[in-house]
Design a protein around this motif. Structure first.
Motif, mmCIF file in Angstrom:
data_model
loop_
_atom_site.group_PDB
_atom_site.id
_atom_site.type_symbol
_atom_site.label_atom_id
_atom_site.label_comp_id
_atom_site.label_asym_id
_atom_site.label_seq_id
_atom_site.Cartn_x
_atom_site.Cartn_y
_atom_site.Cartn_z
ATOM 1 N N GLU A 21 23.956 -1.854 14.683
ATOM 2 C CA GLU A 21 22.660 -2.480 14.416
ATOM 3 C C GLU A 21 21.785 -1.594 13.531
ATOM 4 O O GLU A 21 21.072 -2.103 12.662
ATOM 5 C CB GLU A 21 21.948 -2.819 15.720
ATOM 6 N N HIS A 72 21.372 -6.021 12.235
ATOM 7 C CA HIS A 72 21.588 -7.215 13.063
ATOM 8 C C HIS A 72 22.666 -6.922 14.098
ATOM 9 O O HIS A 72 23.385 -5.925 14.001
ATOM 10 C CB HIS A 72 21.974 -8.427 12.211
ATOM 11 N N VAL A 73 22.751 -7.823 15.085
ATOM 12 C CA VAL A 73 23.750 -7.651 16.135
ATOM 13 C C VAL A 73 25.153 -7.725 15.552
ATOM 14 O O VAL A 73 25.390 -8.373 14.527
ATOM 15 C CB VAL A 73 23.611 -8.708 17.266
ATOM 16 N N MET A 104 22.698 -15.630 13.510
ATOM 17 C CA MET A 104 22.988 -14.508 14.411
ATOM 18 C C MET A 104 21.924 -14.355 15.483
ATOM 19 O O MET A 104 22.208 -13.844 16.570
ATOM 20 C CB MET A 104 23.118 -13.213 13.613
ATOM 21 N N ALA A 105 20.714 -14.803 15.193
ATOM 22 C CA ALA A 105 19.615 -14.663 16.148
ATOM 23 C C ALA A 105 19.904 -15.400 17.456
ATOM 24 O O ALA A 105 19.337 -15.061 18.494
ATOM 25 C CB ALA A 105 18.312 -15.169 15.539
ATOM 26 N N GLU A 141 19.693 -14.932 4.618
ATOM 27 C CA GLU A 141 18.628 -15.260 5.573
ATOM 28 C C GLU A 141 19.127 -16.282 6.600
ATOM 29 O O GLU A 141 18.834 -16.177 7.790
ATOM 30 C CB GLU A 141 17.400 -15.792 4.849
ATOM 31 N N ARG A 172 21.192 -14.612 9.164
ATOM 32 C CA ARG A 172 20.340 -13.934 10.156
ATOM 33 C C ARG A 172 19.827 -14.942 11.185
ATOM 34 O O ARG A 172 19.788 -14.654 12.379
ATOM 35 C CB ARG A 172 19.190 -13.206 9.474
ATOM 36 N N ASP A 173 19.444 -16.128 10.717
ATOM 37 C CA ASP A 173 19.012 -17.177 11.651
ATOM 38 C C ASP A 173 20.139 -17.520 12.620
ATOM 39 O O ASP A 173 19.906 -17.703 13.815
ATOM 40 C CB ASP A 173 18.607 -18.451 10.897
ATOM 41 N N ARG A 231 23.915 -9.623 22.270
ATOM 42 C CA ARG A 231 24.704 -8.432 21.935
ATOM 43 C C ARG A 231 26.011 -8.476 22.727
ATOM 44 O O ARG A 231 26.025 -8.878 23.888
ATOM 45 C CB ARG A 231 23.946 -7.171 22.305
#
Length: 170
Positions: free
Chosen positions: A113, A118-119, A71-72, A65, A68-69, A76
């Motif tokens: 993706e 995810h990117v 990568m946010a 998780e 993911r934070d 792209r």
């Protein structure tokens, strides 16, 4: 990297920032709140290497998780965020590239993706569009666990570069 007097003064200034200010600065480097908290908890940093070691330790401790934070906060590949100096600088390798290569990057990004959710994340600094496209295609067959560890390593490299730049500009 050497520890010039300016870098040491920058480290001192960073360590002296109040908690909210430091969190904001660190979240500009990496958008994972857990990463920012872990790096902040390692202060004061005796030198540049200690700050980079705090980055490595924080990256190693991130959950899926948290990744993911992190990568946010990244655009792209092939689509840097307009007006975001870091995004544009880090993806300089796509400037002036042939439209066909950009289309291939967009298609490969979409497939990646769809598979991973995810990117595609890569330390793009110093890489050409063709280098990034080749890496994207090379990594697409990976399983999710393998890819997560590669992403973790790429994020660490990106954070190292961003932290070095931060110290050089403070």
């Amino acid at each position: 990297m050497t520890n010039h007097p300016h870098a040491l003064a920058a480290l001192d200034a960073l360590a002296a920032a109040d908690a909210a200010e430091l969190e904001g600065i660190l979240l500009e480097v990496c958008s994972s709140p857990r990463w920012a908290a872990a790096v902040a908890a390692a202060k004061p940093w005796s030198d540049r290497e200690a700050l980079l070691a705090a980055n490595a330790a924080a990256m190693a401790s991130l959950t899926a998780e948290d990744l993911r934070d992190a990568m946010a906060g990244h655009a792209r590949i092939g689509r840097p965020i307009a007006g975001d100096a870091a995004s544009e600088r880090e993806q300089a390798g796509i400037r002036g590239v042939d439209r066909t290569v950009l289309d291939q990057l967009h298609e490969a990004n979409a497939a990646y993706e769809a598979k991973f959710g995810h990117v595609f994340l890569i330390c793009a600094t110093g890489r050409t569009a063709l280098d990034m496209l080749a890496a994207l295609r090379e990594r697409h067959p990976n399983d999710a666990a393998t890819e997560a560890e590669i992403v973790r390593g790429e994020l660490r490299k990106i954070n190292d570069i961003r932290l070095d730049r931060l110290l050089d500009t403070l």
